[in-house]
Structure formats: structure tokens, C-alpha cells
Design an enzyme around this catalytic site. Structure first.
Site, PDB file in Angstrom:
ATOM      1  N   HIS A 141      30.963  78.806 -22.656  1.00 11.16           N
ATOM      2  CA  HIS A 141      30.257  80.030 -22.764  1.00 11.16           C
ATOM      3  C   HIS A 141      30.444  80.628 -21.305  1.00 11.16           C
ATOM      4  O   HIS A 141      30.199  80.274 -20.387  1.00 11.16           O
ATOM      5  CB  HIS A 141      28.929  79.927 -23.411  1.00 11.16           C
ATOM      6  CG  HIS A 141      29.160  79.683 -24.950  1.00 11.16           C
ATOM      7  ND1 HIS A 141      28.316  79.352 -25.622  1.00 11.16           N
ATOM      8  CD2 HIS A 141      30.186  80.096 -25.823  1.00 11.16           C
ATOM      9  CE1 HIS A 141      28.513  79.367 -26.949  1.00 11.16           C
ATOM     10  NE2 HIS A 141      29.676  79.426 -26.786  1.00 11.16           N
ATOM     11  N   HIS A 181      29.995  73.468 -21.154  1.00  8.85           N
ATOM     12  CA  HIS A 181      30.579  74.062 -22.307  1.00  8.85           C
ATOM     13  C   HIS A 181      31.198  75.766 -21.704  1.00  8.85           C
ATOM     14  O   HIS A 181      30.718  75.978 -20.718  1.00  8.85           O
ATOM     15  CB  HIS A 181      29.845  74.444 -23.382  1.00  8.85           C
ATOM     16  CG  HIS A 181      28.490  75.197 -23.495  1.00  8.85           C
ATOM     17  ND1 HIS A 181      27.545  75.057 -22.679  1.00  8.85           N
ATOM     18  CD2 HIS A 181      28.322  76.417 -24.349  1.00  8.85           C
ATOM     19  CE1 HIS A 181      26.593  75.901 -22.779  1.00  8.85           C
ATOM     20  NE2 HIS A 181      27.180  76.807 -24.034  1.00  8.85           N
ATOM     21  N   HIS A 223      26.763  73.027 -30.573  1.00  6.40           N
ATOM     22  CA  HIS A 223      26.786  74.458 -30.166  1.00  6.40           C
ATOM     23  C   HIS A 223      28.216  74.786 -29.935  1.00  6.40           C
ATOM     24  O   HIS A 223      28.404  75.960 -30.537  1.00  6.40           O
ATOM     25  CB  HIS A 223      25.768  74.528 -28.990  1.00  6.40           C
ATOM     26  CG  HIS A 223      25.769  75.893 -27.995  1.00  6.40           C
ATOM     27  ND1 HIS A 223      25.177  76.908 -28.702  1.00  6.40           N
ATOM     28  CD2 HIS A 223      26.165  76.203 -26.977  1.00  6.40           C
ATOM     29  CE1 HIS A 223      25.357  78.015 -27.881  1.00  6.40           C
ATOM     30  NE2 HIS A 223      25.892  77.506 -26.695  1.00  6.40           N
ATOM     31  N   ASP A 238      23.470  73.951 -23.742  1.00  8.12           N
ATOM     32  CA  ASP A 238      22.806  74.481 -24.932  1.00  8.12           C
ATOM     33  C   ASP A 238      22.746  73.540 -25.899  1.00  8.12           C
ATOM     34  O   ASP A 238      22.607  74.041 -27.267  1.00  8.12           O
ATOM     35  CB  ASP A 238      23.658  75.937 -24.965  1.00  8.12           C
ATOM     36  CG  ASP A 238      23.576  76.935 -23.958  1.00  8.12           C
ATOM     37  OD1 ASP A 238      22.721  76.776 -23.251  1.00  8.12           O
ATOM     38  OD2 ASP A 238      24.140  78.007 -24.297  1.00  8.12           O
ATOM     39  N   HIS A 283      18.577  77.189 -20.731  1.00  6.05           N
ATOM     40  CA  HIS A 283      17.787  78.397 -20.749  1.00  6.05           C
ATOM     41  C   HIS A 283      16.504  78.269 -20.749  1.00  6.05           C
ATOM     42  O   HIS A 283      15.788  77.373 -21.154  1.00  6.05           O
ATOM     43  CB  HIS A 283      18.063  79.174 -22.201  1.00  6.05           C
ATOM     44  CG  HIS A 283      19.543  79.760 -22.249  1.00  6.05           C
ATOM     45  ND1 HIS A 283      20.164  80.967 -22.004  1.00  6.05           N
ATOM     46  CD2 HIS A 283      20.715  79.110 -22.640  1.00  6.05           C
ATOM     47  CE1 HIS A 283      21.476  81.001 -22.247  1.00  6.05           C
ATOM     48  NE2 HIS A 283      21.868  80.226 -22.489  1.00  6.05           N
ATOM     49  N   ASP A 291      28.165  82.605 -19.992  1.00  2.40           N
ATOM     50  CA  ASP A 291      26.839  82.655 -19.201  1.00  2.40           C
ATOM     51  C   ASP A 291      26.713  81.107 -18.553  1.00  2.40           C
ATOM     52  O   ASP A 291      25.778  80.925 -18.123  1.00  2.40           O
ATOM     53  CB  ASP A 291      25.807  83.052 -19.961  1.00  2.40           C
ATOM     54  CG  ASP A 291      25.385  81.997 -21.292  1.00  2.40           C
ATOM     55  OD1 ASP A 291      26.470  81.870 -21.879  1.00  2.40           O
ATOM     56  OD2 ASP A 291      24.245  81.789 -21.365  1.00  2.40           O
ATOM     57  N   HIS A 292      27.839  80.409 -18.595  1.00  3.75           N
ATOM     58  CA  HIS A 292      27.657  78.821 -17.923  1.00  3.75           C
ATOM     59  C   HIS A 292      28.639  78.851 -17.112  1.00  3.75           C
ATOM     60  O   HIS A 292      28.625  77.940 -16.181  1.00  3.75           O
ATOM     61  CB  HIS A 292      27.555  77.634 -19.055  1.00  3.75           C
ATOM     62  CG  HIS A 292      26.313  77.789 -20.027  1.00  3.75           C
ATOM     63  ND1 HIS A 292      25.313  76.815 -19.891  1.00  3.75           N
ATOM     64  CD2 HIS A 292      25.925  78.648 -20.837  1.00  3.75           C
ATOM     65  CE1 HIS A 292      24.337  77.191 -20.728  1.00  3.75           C
ATOM     66  NE2 HIS A 292      24.822  78.229 -21.291  1.00  3.75           N
TER      67      HIS A 292
HETATM   68 ZN    ZN Z   1      26.256  78.344 -24.841  1.00  7.68          ZN
END
Ligand code: ZN
Length: 255
Positions: free
Chosen positions: A55, A53, A111, A128, A166, A57-58
Site C-alpha cells: 500500500h 505490504h 489485509h 496493517d 497506524h 502509505d507504506h
Molecule cells: Zn495497508
């Protein structure tokens, strides 16, 4: 035989790597390049990047990694992910030739709306969407969408290794003690996770069988969870409403 190794990133992210004996590896959700580049100095050779996805942090490390490695980057159909070379969607199969690995693409909105998961070889890379003992926050999707996504993941074989984005197991576990007070299997899983973290090791992957037995978000039909929702004064109604209530209760829970 492929070996699975999560590379810690940021505060609590994992960049998953799945590699063969020569170090050729798929790299999942590299939110930053550094951990992958360090692993590369120790023999890891990325052959593909998989994204779940959009985001940051990915996906934040993808551009830098593509400067070092000329590899395909698979991603959901979402223009917010600009670095993708291959767009994949529900029903597609990603073939990683170097590893002899096939991964099925599953649409798992909730998410985010375009979130996908990759399943194959006994592994589930679910970003996530599903965490150990928890699930992702609903930033874009509806509770009904997320519940359908989780229901779908829950049907995969029990031995499937759940590779989530995570290290949230212990915080999720503290909430699960409220949502489902009596669950000895979950208590054992939490003790295992605590022991792993004490040794500085990841608490994941978990198995899907373990998540089905322990994760309250996969157990919304359990009478004890419905009772816990009632005790909180939360609407339980049908299972979508119960899931929505459980998710919003967790949103307000400081782990
Ligand atoms: Zn995420």
C-alpha cells in the site's frame, strides 16, 4: 541497546525506526520520505528499509529515500512493490549487520495477500495486520487467512513490542467497548492511550501481552464476544465465522 521511535506520517501512519546509539537505523514502511529526511538531519542514518505490504502509505517514500541513502530495501514477493532490492518470504531471516539485529519474516496474509511481518530483538513490525485493539481490513485475504495470521502473531512472547502501521488505538477502542463490554484491562489500556494522545504522544507500541488481554480480534473465543455477536444478530458459528462477523461489524462501525 536499540531505541524505537515512530515517525508520524500522513494523517495517522507511523514510520517505525529502530536505531543504535550512533543513529544507524532500520526504517519500516516509509510511506513518505519527509519525516525520515527530517530525522536524518537530526542524526538518523538509515541502514535498511523494511516493507510489510504494497500500500502506498507504506511504500510511497522509498524511491526518494533510496536517492539519499544507498541501503537495501527488503519487501515481500509482490511485483506491485517495484523499489525492493531484496525479496523476503516466510522463513527468511533479515540480518541487519550494522545493528547486530536479526528479524524473522512471517507471512501474514489477510489485509493484503503478500503482507509480511518482521519479528526479532523483542520487536514486531506488523504493518496493517495487527493494530492496538484492532486488526487490518480484509482488502485481499479471507477471514480464515487473517485469523490464522493473527493467531500466529498472538503466539509470540508477551513482552514483544507491537509496532503497527497506524495510530488507530482510540477508534479501535471505541469499537472494542461494544464487542467486549466488560474488560477492565482493556479499559485501563484505553485510559492509558487517551492520556498519551492528550500529551501528543503515540499510543503505540503496545505489548503483545496487552493485545492478548484487550484486543477483541485476538479474543474471538471469549464468551462475551460471542454473546455480543449474537446480540447484533451476527452469525457466530465456528471461530472463523465469528471472526468474519466481528470484522464486518467493525467495517460498518464509524469510530
Ligand atoms: Zn495497508
Amino acid at each position: 541497546m536499540l531505541s524505537l521511535l515512530p515517525l508520524p506520517a500522513f494523517e495517522d501512519n507511523y514510520i517505525w525506526t529502530l536505531s543504535d546509539a550512533d543513529g544507524k537505523a532500520v526504517v519500516v514502511d516509509p510511506g513518505e520520505a519527509g519525516p525520515v529526511l527530517r530525522a536524518a538531519t537530526e542524526g538518523l542514518t538509515p541502514v535498511a528499509i523494511l516493507l510489510t505490504h504494497h500500500h502506498h502509505d507504506h511504500v510511497g517514500g522509498v524511491a526518494e529515500l533510496l536517492n539519499h541513502f544507498d541501503v537495501p530495501c527488503y519487501a515481500p514477493v509482490d511485483e506491485r512493490i517495484v523499489q525492493a532490492s531484496h525479496r523476503v518470504a516466510e522463513g527468511d531471516r533479515v540480518h541487519i549487520d550494522a545493528l547486530g539485529l536479526d528479524l524473522d519474516v512471517l507471512a501474514v496474509p489477510g489485509h493484503t495477500l503478500s503482507h509480511i511481518a518482521y519479528h526479532g530483538g523483542g520487536f514486531l513490525f506488523c504493518g496493517d495486520t495487527l493494530f492496538s485493539l484492532g486488526c487490518g481490513r480484509l482488502f485481499e485475504g479471507t477471514p480464515a487467512q487473517m485469523l490464522a495470521s493473527l493467531d500466529r502473531l498472538a503466539e509470540l512472547p508477551g513482552e514483544t513490542q507491537v509496532c503497527c502501521g497506524h495510530e488507530y488505538t482510540q477508534g479501535n477502542g471505541r469499537f472494542s467497548l461494544l464487542a467486549e463490554p466488560d474488560n477492565a484491562t482493556r479499559d485501563a489500556r484505553l485510559a492509558e492511550a487517551a492520556a498519551l494522545r492528550l500529551r501528543g504522544q503515540p499510543s503505540v507500541p503496545s505489548s503483545l501481552a496487552s493485545e492478548r488481554a484487550c484486543n477483541p480480534f485476538l479474543r474471538i473465543d471469549q464468551p462475551t464476544i460471542r454473546r455480543a455477536l449474537r446480540d447484533q444478530g451476527l452469525p457466530e458459528g465456528d471461530r472463523v465465522q465469528a471472526f468474519a462477523a466481528l470484522r464486518s461489524w467493525k467495517d460498518g462501525f464509524a469510530a
